[in-house]
Write a protein that holds these residues in place. Structure first.
Motif, mmCIF file in Angstrom:
data_model
loop_
_atom_site.group_PDB
_atom_site.id
_atom_site.type_symbol
_atom_site.label_atom_id
_atom_site.label_comp_id
_atom_site.label_asym_id
_atom_site.label_seq_id
_atom_site.Cartn_x
_atom_site.Cartn_y
_atom_site.Cartn_z
ATOM 1 N N LEU A 25 0.725 -1.333 0.004
ATOM 2 C CA LEU A 25 0.114 0.260 0.098
ATOM 3 C C LEU A 25 0.671 1.144 -0.232
ATOM 4 C CD1 LEU A 25 -3.246 -0.894 2.982
ATOM 5 C CD2 LEU A 25 -3.285 -0.357 0.062
ATOM 6 N N HIS A 26 1.595 1.611 0.473
ATOM 7 C CA HIS A 26 2.962 2.199 0.662
ATOM 8 C C HIS A 26 3.010 2.300 -0.953
ATOM 9 C CE1 HIS A 26 6.091 4.398 3.276
ATOM 10 N NE2 HIS A 26 6.559 4.114 2.192
ATOM 11 N N LEU A 27 4.058 1.103 -0.658
ATOM 12 C CA LEU A 27 4.204 1.685 -2.365
ATOM 13 C C LEU A 27 3.387 2.110 -3.648
ATOM 14 C CD1 LEU A 27 6.652 -1.335 -2.694
ATOM 15 C CD2 LEU A 27 8.124 1.156 -2.422
ATOM 16 N N SER A 83 5.235 -1.398 -10.459
ATOM 17 C CA SER A 83 5.795 -0.974 -11.827
ATOM 18 C C SER A 83 4.089 -1.599 -12.240
ATOM 19 C CB SER A 83 6.806 -2.245 -11.987
ATOM 20 O OG SER A 83 6.782 -3.265 -10.767
ATOM 21 N N ILE A 84 4.386 -1.512 -13.736
ATOM 22 C CA ILE A 84 3.053 -2.260 -14.382
ATOM 23 C C ILE A 84 2.933 -3.425 -13.776
ATOM 24 C CG2 ILE A 84 2.183 -2.816 -16.966
ATOM 25 C CD1 ILE A 84 3.639 -0.403 -17.902
ATOM 26 N N ARG A 85 4.089 -4.174 -13.734
ATOM 27 C CA ARG A 85 3.670 -5.463 -13.795
ATOM 28 C C ARG A 85 2.916 -6.135 -11.626
ATOM 29 N NH1 ARG A 85 8.676 -9.251 -14.522
ATOM 30 N NH2 ARG A 85 7.822 -9.351 -16.406
ATOM 31 N N GLN A 86 3.396 -5.014 -11.022
ATOM 32 C CA GLN A 86 3.110 -4.747 -9.479
ATOM 33 C C GLN A 86 1.739 -4.819 -9.718
ATOM 34 O OE1 GLN A 86 6.526 -3.024 -8.317
ATOM 35 N NE2 GLN A 86 7.236 -5.246 -6.902
ATOM 36 N N HIS A 87 1.151 -3.076 -10.501
ATOM 37 C CA HIS A 87 0.208 -3.097 -10.702
ATOM 38 C C HIS A 87 -1.155 -3.897 -10.664
ATOM 39 C CE1 HIS A 87 -0.194 1.269 -9.636
ATOM 40 N NE2 HIS A 87 0.951 1.243 -9.483
ATOM 41 N N LEU A 88 -0.723 -4.730 -11.718
ATOM 42 C CA LEU A 88 -1.329 -5.799 -12.939
ATOM 43 C C LEU A 88 -1.803 -7.222 -11.475
ATOM 44 C CD1 LEU A 88 -0.471 -5.939 -16.219
ATOM 45 C CD2 LEU A 88 -3.032 -5.992 -15.702
ATOM 46 N N SER A 95 2.583 -8.439 -18.406
ATOM 47 C CA SER A 95 3.593 -6.766 -18.402
ATOM 48 C C SER A 95 4.810 -6.581 -19.373
ATOM 49 C CB SER A 95 3.506 -6.668 -16.583
ATOM 50 O OG SER A 95 4.676 -7.926 -16.506
ATOM 51 N N ARG A 96 5.163 -6.833 -19.141
ATOM 52 C CA ARG A 96 6.419 -6.826 -19.965
ATOM 53 C C ARG A 96 6.416 -6.493 -21.234
ATOM 54 N NH1 ARG A 96 11.657 -9.802 -20.570
ATOM 55 N NH2 ARG A 96 11.170 -10.579 -22.567
ATOM 56 N N TYR A 97 5.012 -7.171 -21.796
ATOM 57 C CA TYR A 97 5.067 -6.367 -23.027
ATOM 58 C C TYR A 97 4.651 -5.001 -23.463
ATOM 59 C CZ TYR A 97 1.875 -6.248 -27.730
ATOM 60 O OH TYR A 97 1.080 -5.491 -27.717
ATOM 61 N N LEU A 98 3.505 -4.830 -22.238
ATOM 62 C CA LEU A 98 2.968 -3.425 -21.400
ATOM 63 C C LEU A 98 4.424 -2.493 -21.656
ATOM 64 C CD1 LEU A 98 0.103 -3.292 -19.848
ATOM 65 C CD2 LEU A 98 0.416 -2.826 -22.139
ATOM 66 N N ILE A 151 9.884 1.019 -21.566
ATOM 67 C CA ILE A 151 11.392 0.420 -20.866
ATOM 68 C C ILE A 151 12.086 1.490 -21.873
ATOM 69 C CG2 ILE A 151 13.256 -0.461 -19.979
ATOM 70 C CD1 ILE A 151 10.932 -2.190 -18.861
ATOM 71 N N SER A 152 12.089 1.403 -23.203
ATOM 72 C CA SER A 152 12.263 2.105 -24.371
ATOM 73 C C SER A 152 12.565 3.879 -24.447
ATOM 74 C CB SER A 152 12.308 1.086 -25.524
ATOM 75 O OG SER A 152 11.252 1.906 -26.601
ATOM 76 N N LEU A 153 11.341 3.945 -23.890
ATOM 77 C CA LEU A 153 10.840 5.206 -24.346
ATOM 78 C C LEU A 153 11.402 6.033 -23.110
ATOM 79 C CD1 LEU A 153 8.747 7.806 -25.523
ATOM 80 C CD2 LEU A 153 6.888 7.439 -24.133
#
Ligand code: ADP
Length: 650
Positions: free
Chosen positions: A26-28, A35-40, A340-343, A348-350
């Protein structure tokens, strides 16, 4: 993991504090550090936890309902067993009665023949251990087996109860003993049905008893209970002794006490009761069951079944459902992980591109990826647009700085050269009479003044530019006559060039005495002068500049009556691309070999000033070498009396 926070409260003592691991997510989340991965994964968690709770709840209530159904079935079965026991007892009673009556009518009076009569009666009935006829003192007078003759039964509570009771409404008069050891071998578990025999006047004369071997009752209650047949029927007597158990029919007499469960005790009290969980006193298996009273004799009948057998079919339905749900959750988490890797990849490249760009690689652009998420593609596009603009701006600024340095260097060089020349001449020109004579002194000094003015102009523009950038440009508006202002500008422009090189003609509105406008006079003068200077600067000699002034009605170029000043030259002209960008700061058109000094700031500053006056500035040109026309439109003020305008001499 969050970095520990370091606090140094007491000098020299460092305390590390770590956020509570429980609340870390929750703190994070709050800190925007997931990260997007953790959000998903978090999203899936949020979706699946309530769904799982619903699934568990529905499984649980399904289990409860099924358990209720099983218990109700068991109670129904227990009642039907109770009815069977009752009808079995009733059969026994009527049989005993019939036996008693026929015995009294037909039996020979000698003991041996009488006993044989009874033996003939008992032989075809396998579960009867004995048949006996008592006199009213409780003594056995005839019996099969004969060994029982003479036995005293008077102390049996059931015997006493029979003596003290009356026939029922059907004329039947009987009692049933609790479970007891057979009088023959002292170990076979039996119960005895005692039936009173009456004479024609209704007087009790004899009692017939028949003992039932309870180990043989399976032949009567041969019922399969439960899906796997591991269910059991139990019958308990008034003392709670186990009269019969279908699973363990052969149980010894001394193993039949203390086998009662709470539901049996309730049934013996006359209450039907179900038990969803009870540990069997016989085999230790966890069972569920129901007990019901057998009211005519005060006994109870029970049905019990291993919980496992009764509930497994339901559990077998629920568990795979929960398991497949869990499997779907795991697959969803894995899919989110992969997805999430795909997302994240294009982001990351941007990010890498942005970092490289930020570090000075101005050519760096986001690559458009066909697989991109729409928003990321849009972000990349916006980033590239921003990068293009920044790159152009940076290039323009660099060019501008070089140009500004160059522009400042020229007058400085001239001033320096002229001053040195004058100093050299000064040394040589010291005349014997003490007077100093420098040839062309006037020319040199005005050259220095001219160059100093150029520098001052440049510095002024730079200052105005910085003011505009900082939004600190201040205006002092006043009502003036525009014609007067224009005349001053024309005069100044004429001073800039000699008439044999450029001609400036002015046409317009001789009959209009006043053109009232509300402007910052100095700034608008600066604008008009800048346009006139440019017309001169960008017209190869001999230039022909035509100035015109017109009054326009509301709606022509703005929503108010307004004046339009046009300054037309026959100079180097402008391409459409130049026209589009000419009012941008630092912008200077390619002048194809025609070298003119400048910073690309004049028109930008002018357009900002005109905008602040609610006016318009624009340009038209038929193309390079076709000359160009600059237009300035300013709103006209409504003047009630000419006296309101300060009359400035032209
Ligand atoms: P500067 O003249 O100092 O470069 P300006 O902002 O006044 O800056 O002008 C911007 C550019 O517009 C000039 O560099 C020139 O290329 C073009 N320009 C301005 N006035 C004219 C004109 N009358 N004819 C042709 N080109 C012009």
């Amino acid at each position: 993991m969050d970095k520990p926070t370091v606090q140094e409260k007491v000098p020299g003592i460092v305390i590390y504090t770590q956020p509570s691991p429980k609340l870390e997510w929750l703190h994070l989340l709050r800190q925007g550090k997931l990260s997007i991965r953790q959000h998903l994964v978090f999203l899936i968690f949020l979706l699946f936890v309530p769904l799982l709770a619903i699934e568990i709840y529905s499984g649980f209530s399904e289990y409860q309902t099924q358990r209720q159904v099983v218990l109700e079935n068991q109670a129904t079965n227990a009642r039907s067993v109770a009815r069977s026991v009752t009808s079995f007892i009733n059969d026994r009673v009527s049989n005993n009665r019939a036996l008693g009556l026929s015995f009294l009518r037909q039996a020979p009076q000698d003991l041996e023949s009488a006993n044989k009569f009874l033996a003939d009666y008992r032989r075809p009935i396998p579960f009867l251990t004995s048949v006996r006829i008592f006199d009213l003192t409780g003594r056995v007078i005839y019996a099969d087996p004969p060994v029982l003759v003479g036995l005293d039964f008077s102390q049996q509570p059931a015997f006493q109860k029979l003596l003290n009771s009356q026939p029922d409404s059907n004329g039947l008069h009987y009692t049933v003993t609790d479970l007891r050891a057979s009088d023959l071998d002292n170990k076979t578990p039996v119960f005895t049905v005692l039936v009173g025999i009456h004479d024609a006047s209704g007087k009790l004369i004899k009692i017939v008893g028949s003992s039932v071997d309870t180990t043989k009752l399976s032949q009567i209650f041969d019922v399969k209970i439960g899906g796997r047949g591991r269910g059991s029927i139990s019958i308990h007597d008034t003392q709670g002794q186990l009269v019969y158990n279908s699973q363990f029919p052969e149980l010894k007499i001394d193993e039949r006490s203390n086998r009662q469960t709470p539901s049996v005790m309730a049934a013996l009290q006359g209450q039907e009761m179900s038990q969803p969980f009870v540990k069997s006193t016989l085999d230790g298996v966890e069972k569920m069951g129901a007990s019901t009273p057998i009211s005519v004799i005060g006994w109870s009948s029970s049905i019990a079944e291993p919980i496992e057998d009764a509930m497994n079919p339901t559990i077998n339905l629920i568990i795979p459902r929960l398991a497949s749900f869990g499997l779907v959750a795991i697959i969803a988490v894995l899919a989110a992980w992969v997805y999430s890797r795909y997302l994240a990849k294009p982001l990351i490249s941007l990010r890498k591109t942005a970092v490289a760009f930020g570090q000075g690689d101005l050519q760096k652009r986001a690559t458009s990826n066909r697989h991109n998420v729409l928003e990321v593609a849009e972000l990349s596009h916006s980033f590239n647009q921003m990068a293009d603009r920044l790159e152009k701006e940076t290039q323009a600024r660099d060019t501008f700085l070089a140009q500004a340095a160059h522009e400042l260097k020229t007058p400085i060089t001239v001033i320096k050269g002229t001053t040195q020349l004058m100093l050299n001449r000064l040394k040589k020109a010291q005349s014997p009479n003490g007077t100093i004579e420098i040839p062309n002194l006037n020319k040199h000094l005005s050259n220095i003044e001219h160059q100093a003015n150029r520098m001052s102009d440049l510095v002024m523009r730079l200052l105005e530019h910085t003011r505009l950038q900082a939004g600190r440009m201040e205006y002092q508006f006043e009502n003036i006559d525009f014609l007067a202002l224009l005349n001053r500008c024309l005069e100044a422009a004429l001073r800039l060039t000699s008439l044999d090189r450029h001609t400036i003609s002015f046409e317009g509105l001789p009959s209009t005495p006043l053109l009232p406008v509300r402007v910052d006079t100095a700034r608008i003068e600066q604008v008009v002068l800048n346009l006139l200077e440019n017309a001169i600067k960008y017209s190869p000699e001999p230039g022909k500049i035509q100035v015109e002034l017109a009054i326009k009605e509301t709606g022509e170029y703005m929503q108010k009556p307004h004046l339009v000043l046009s300054i037309k030259d026959n100079g180097i002209g402008l391409s459409q691309a130049d026209i589009d960008r000419i009012f941008e700061r630092y912008y200077r058109a390619e002048t194809a070999g025609y070298k003119v000094s400048g910073l690309g700031l004049g028109l930008y500053i002018s357009s900002e000033i005109v905008r602040a006056h609610g006016g318009k500035l624009w340009v038209t040109s038929s193309g390079p070498q076709q000359g160009s026309t600059f237009y300035l439109a300013l709103p006209l003020e409504q003047v009630t009396a000419p006296a309101e305008l300060p009359t400035k001499a032209v």
